[in-house]
Each structure stands twice: as structure tokens, then as C-alpha cells.
Enzyme design. Sequence first.
Site, PDB file in Angstrom:
ATOM      1  N   PRO A  68       0.844  -1.201   0.000  1.00 39.84           N
ATOM      2  CA  PRO A  68       0.000   0.000   0.000  1.00 39.84           C
ATOM      3  C   PRO A  68       0.879   1.251   0.000  1.00 39.84           C
ATOM      4  O   PRO A  68       1.916   1.272   0.680  1.00 39.84           O
ATOM      5  CB  PRO A  68      -0.809  -0.105   1.302  1.00 39.84           C
ATOM      6  N   GLY A 109       2.040   5.266   0.524  1.00 43.68           N
ATOM      7  CA  GLY A 109       1.838   6.426   1.417  1.00 43.68           C
ATOM      8  C   GLY A 109       1.538   6.077   2.859  1.00 43.68           C
ATOM      9  O   GLY A 109       1.039   6.907   3.604  1.00 43.68           O
ATOM     10  N   GLY A 123       3.948   4.287   4.949  1.00 46.12           N
ATOM     11  CA  GLY A 123       5.158   3.998   5.726  1.00 46.12           C
ATOM     12  C   GLY A 123       5.753   2.619   5.511  1.00 46.12           C
ATOM     13  O   GLY A 123       6.631   2.199   6.263  1.00 46.12           O
ATOM     14  N   SER A 171       6.842   1.775  -0.007  1.00 47.85           N
ATOM     15  CA  SER A 171       6.444   1.453  -1.384  1.00 47.85           C
ATOM     16  C   SER A 171       7.230   2.272  -2.404  1.00 47.85           C
ATOM     17  O   SER A 171       7.689   1.733  -3.413  1.00 47.85           O
ATOM     18  CB  SER A 171       4.930   1.593  -1.570  1.00 47.85           C
ATOM     19  N   ASP A 174      15.505   3.545   3.487  1.00 44.35           N
ATOM     20  CA  ASP A 174      14.465   2.691   2.888  1.00 44.35           C
ATOM     21  C   ASP A 174      14.975   1.980   1.632  1.00 44.35           C
ATOM     22  O   ASP A 174      14.692   0.802   1.417  1.00 44.35           O
ATOM     23  CB  ASP A 174      13.255   3.541   2.457  1.00 44.35           C
TER      24      ASP A 174
HETATM   25  O1  PMV Z   1       7.028   6.659   5.892  1.00 43.09           O
HETATM   26  P1  PMV Z   1       8.197   6.322   5.044  1.00 43.09           P
HETATM   27  O2  PMV Z   1       8.230   4.908   4.600  1.00 43.09           O
HETATM   28  O3  PMV Z   1       8.378   7.288   3.920  1.00 43.09           O
HETATM   29  O4  PMV Z   1       9.505   6.454   5.990  1.00 43.09           O
HETATM   30  C1  PMV Z   1      10.090   7.682   6.250  1.00 43.09           C
HETATM   31  C2  PMV Z   1      11.215   7.548   7.214  1.00 43.09           C
HETATM   32  C3  PMV Z   1      11.829   8.878   7.624  1.00 43.09           C
HETATM   33  O5  PMV Z   1      12.839   8.593   8.608  1.00 43.09           O
HETATM   34  C4  PMV Z   1      10.768   9.774   8.264  1.00 43.09           C
HETATM   35  C5  PMV Z   1      12.443   9.620   6.438  1.00 43.09           C
HETATM   36  C6  PMV Z   1      13.714   8.961   5.886  1.00 43.09           C
HETATM   37  O6  PMV Z   1      14.065   9.305   4.747  1.00 43.09           O
HETATM   38  O7  PMV Z   1      14.367   8.145   6.575  1.00 43.09           O
END
Ligand code: PMV
Length: 314
Positions: free
Chosen positions: A99, A101, A103, A106, A149
Amino acid sequence: MKSTASAPGKVILFGEHFVVHGTKAILCSIDKRVTVSSEIISDKKIIVKSDLGQISVNSSEPISKIKSSFKPFIFIAKKMMEEFNHNAGISIEINSEIPSGVGLGSSSACCVAAAGSISALFSKLSKEKIVQLSIDAEKTVFERASGADTTISAHGGIIEYDMGEFHPIKSKISFSLVIANSTIIHSTNKVVTKVNEFRKKNNVEFSELCNQESKLIQKAQESIMNNDIVSLGKCMNENQMYLEKIGVSNEKLQTMIAIAERSSFGAKITGAGGGGCIIALVNDSNINETLQNLKREKYECFTTKIGVEGLNTF
Ligand code: PMV
């Protein structure tokens, strides 16, 4: 010629947001994947298709002129075409089980799978080069991306991420996660900007929180190595407190965490927060109860295998 690659989504076990400001983070891959197929075409175009829509641009279009959310994939295609002097076009198709947006990584998984698939049309790049290409692509839409990520998606497993470097964490710990989705779509960029504003206004408090987070990550890593799920769960609850202090939680997420905490070893937001998902640490003794408690309250939730294989190119 056609090439296909797949890459997994991820959860951040510890350190989201603080990682943007230089602390370490612990991440693991999850068993939901993105598959990208790409193909050389004779038209001088870059075409991108996914469930979210389709775009077709001239291969010569400058990247700065592209406003679409598909910009990272166009960036990767242009970069490879330039590097390998290819002057026709590429068609890219994205299929995702993750899914978006919420976390679960994706967009990073899409960048990694796209970099793997598109680069393989021309050459066999090292994983390090693919990770760098994916990070550069992601930065076309999210300049402050930490790269954590993309690294976990490319390499898979459980890793400690430290300012661009990473170390796999090898452990026999047998834990699972229940993931519950608040279904509130978040913009990582906006939440990261909000945290940055918090940092500017509360410099001393923020740097103290970064110190505490660093110590916590050390303890969490030891808990993973010592196969100590109870201690690991407590570390998660503590990390959640720090995330609440920097303002990335909200009422819905708090309610979900409170339900998950009743039966699991620990629970927290994963990723940027402001919406998105929470994770609850479980094993065979409490997985079903945790899932049922969340389902009873009508939350969208599922269990996930963790530490799965990273980028895979066919
Ligand atoms: O919510 P996501 O999967 O975009 O994770 C963001 C993680 C952060 O630490 C907030 C930003 C990053 O680039 O590490």
C-alpha cells in the site's frame, strides 16, 4: 528485450525521523513486494504505467520539466539511456503489493525495482550502484530522503543503517510483526519538514532526544542479538514515546497502539507517522490475539514475515 526485477517493502523498527538528523536506524524487509518490468522500445519515449496511472514523455524531455509522481522512474530511465548512449525509448510497468503512502516503503521499493529492471536492459550493475541510483531517483521528489528505505529494500534482511552505511543484523530471534494501517495517507516530505520545524524551535530537547534514541537503538540491537523479545518490545514502546514528543503521532495512531500494546510485546508507529501504519511485536504466543483485537475494532491489519530477500532481478 525485456527485464523484470522485484524488491520488498520495509518497516522501520527503530529510528525513523531521528535517522534524518544523523542517528542510526534499524529496518527490516517485509514480504510484500513491487515488481517492475521494463522494455526497450523503438519510439523515442519513456512510458510509465502502474495502477496509479500512466505517463508518456519524450526521451529528450529535461528531468527538471517533469512534474509527475513518476519522475523518479523517468530519472532512472534517462540516466541509464545517457550512460549507455541509447537514443530510442523505454517502457516501464510497475505492479505493487505494497500500500502506498503508509510507511511501508512502497516508493523506495519501486525505485529499487525500477533501477534493477531498467539497468539490466543495458548492463549488470552492482547492488551499491543500484542503491545509489535509487536514492538519486527518490531525491528528485523527496530531497531529504535518508536512503535507509532504499538500502533495506535492495539488500533485504534486518539491518542497522548509519549515515549511508549499513550492517546486516544476524540473529535467531523468532518474532513476527502485526501491521495495522490507519489508512491515513501521509506525505513523508511534509512530516519530515514538520519535525525539522520542531527541531529548530526546540534545539536542546531535540538533540537530547537524538541522544536517547541512539542509546535505545544500541539496546534494541543487543535485544535482537540476545533473542530477548520482551526487552525488544519495551524498546519499541520507548521509541514510540520519543516519536510522540516530536509530534508525528495522532489520536487514531495512539488508539491503535493502545489496542496493540494490550497483547503484544510492544508497539509503535513505523515510518513517517502523521498517519500510515503501526507495528506490534509478537510471536506465536500472542499473534492471533493481537490480530483479533485490532480486527474487532475494524482496523485493516495483517501479519508479515520479516527479513525477506532484497532486490531480485529475473
Ligand atoms: O514513511 P516512510 O516509509 O516514507 O519512511 C520515512 C522515514 C523517515 O525517517 C521519516 C524519512 C527517511 O528518509 O528516513
